[in-house]
Design an enzyme around this catalytic site. Structure first.
Site, PDB file in Angstrom:
ATOM      1  CB  CYS A  21      -0.576  -0.516  -0.502  1.00 60.49           C
ATOM      2  SG  CYS A  21      -0.609   0.752   0.752  1.00 60.49           S
ATOM      3  CG  HIS A  30       2.036   1.370  -7.324  1.00 65.10           C
ATOM      4  ND1 HIS A  30       2.198   1.250  -5.958  1.00 65.10           N
ATOM      5  CD2 HIS A  30       3.025   0.618  -7.885  1.00 65.10           C
ATOM      6  CE1 HIS A  30       3.230   0.463  -5.700  1.00 65.10           C
ATOM      7  NE2 HIS A  30       3.757   0.069  -6.851  1.00 65.10           N
TER       8      HIS A  30
END
Ligand code: CIR
Length: 259
Positions: free
Chosen positions: A247, A160
């Site tokens: 996250c 990401h």
């Protein structure tokens, strides 16, 4: 009041998605203990931690960041790029609806929250394997009227955008130059991760404090040298699932809109 939505670690974490990290056996009990310590760290930094129950059939559901983008005005429910993760949003939707009007990314758009780095009114969005152009366009359509702008950012070699870069202050980014170019962020001061700490760029910013994995002491020192307070947490088992500190939570101000 600052809220942090989290979700307890699934007993099936070992079956998680992996893209750039080699599969090694995960000690789930240890991951659960580390996650509880992470929740305590957030609480000690002033967050009210709202912990959703684990989802036994959803290995990656602990990584709540990926299923929503929470702004001051609205929240956008994403459509995760990994098909196995598309069911994770339902319970988060239910909870977030108490705090924000909701929008949603629809098929064929895909977007993972881990790809979205908000700094001021700009949402930098990673051009990753998880987030596609349609997802970025839908995000821009959902938030453009609120004065936000989506800025696509090329990345390489990582999952990401926020694997590669996060904000430690409004004007300063912590960045892994192997995975993203600093030239994508003109006007920012850049702190590079220590070359021996490949995965160190993912820090969770709570106010002025950087919450980061304890296995990156050299990069932590770089942050401290720049005057940034660091709280280190051991998330080694979650890192085996290609996660880190951003996250595992959705952090936002409760605001007057809460009911
Ligand atoms: C996945 O591949 O989707 C999970 N195993 C890891 C997701 C980590 N998410 C994040 O850093 N935002």
């Amino acid at each position: 009041m600052r809220i942090a939505i989290t979700r307890d670690v699934s007993p099936s974490l070992d079956d998680c998605e992996l893209t750039h990290v080699a599969r090694t056996s995960i000690d789930v009990a240890r991951a659960q203990a580390q996650h509880r310590a992470y929740q305590r760290a957030l609480a000690s930094l002033g967050c009210r931690v709202l912990a959703l129950e684990a989802e036994p059939s959803m290995p990656d559901a602990v990584f709540v960041e990926d299923v929503a983008i929470v702004l001051d005005e609205i929240a956008v429910m994403t459509r995760p790029g990994a098909e196995s993760r598309r069911g994770e949003g339902a319970s988060v939707t239910e909870l977030l609806a108490r705090y924000r009007p909701l929008r949603a990314i629809e098929a064929p758009g895909t977007l993972d929250g881990g790809d979205v780095l908000r700094v001021g009114r700009t949402l930098y969005v990673g051009q990753s394997g998880r987030s596609n152009a349609e997802g970025r366009e839908q995000l821009q359509a959902a938030i453009g009227g609120l004065g936000y702008r989506v800025q696509p950012v090329p990345i390489r070699g990582c999952l990401h955008l926020k694997s590669a870069v996060t904000a430690v202050r409004d004007d300063t980014l912590l960045l892994q130059p192997a995975w993203v170019d600093a030239s994508s962020f003109p006007g920012f001061a850049i702190i590079e991760v220590d070359p021996e700490e490949e995965h160190a760029a993912n820090i969770l910013r709570i106010g002025d404090v950087a919450v980061m994995p304890s296995c990156f002491p050299r990069t932590a020192q770089r942050l401290r040298d720049a005057g940034i307070e660091v709280v280190a947490v051991d998330v080694s088992e979650l890192q085996k699932a290609e996660g880190a500190t951003t996250c595992c939570s959705l952090v936002f101000e409760e605001q007057a809109a809460a009911r």
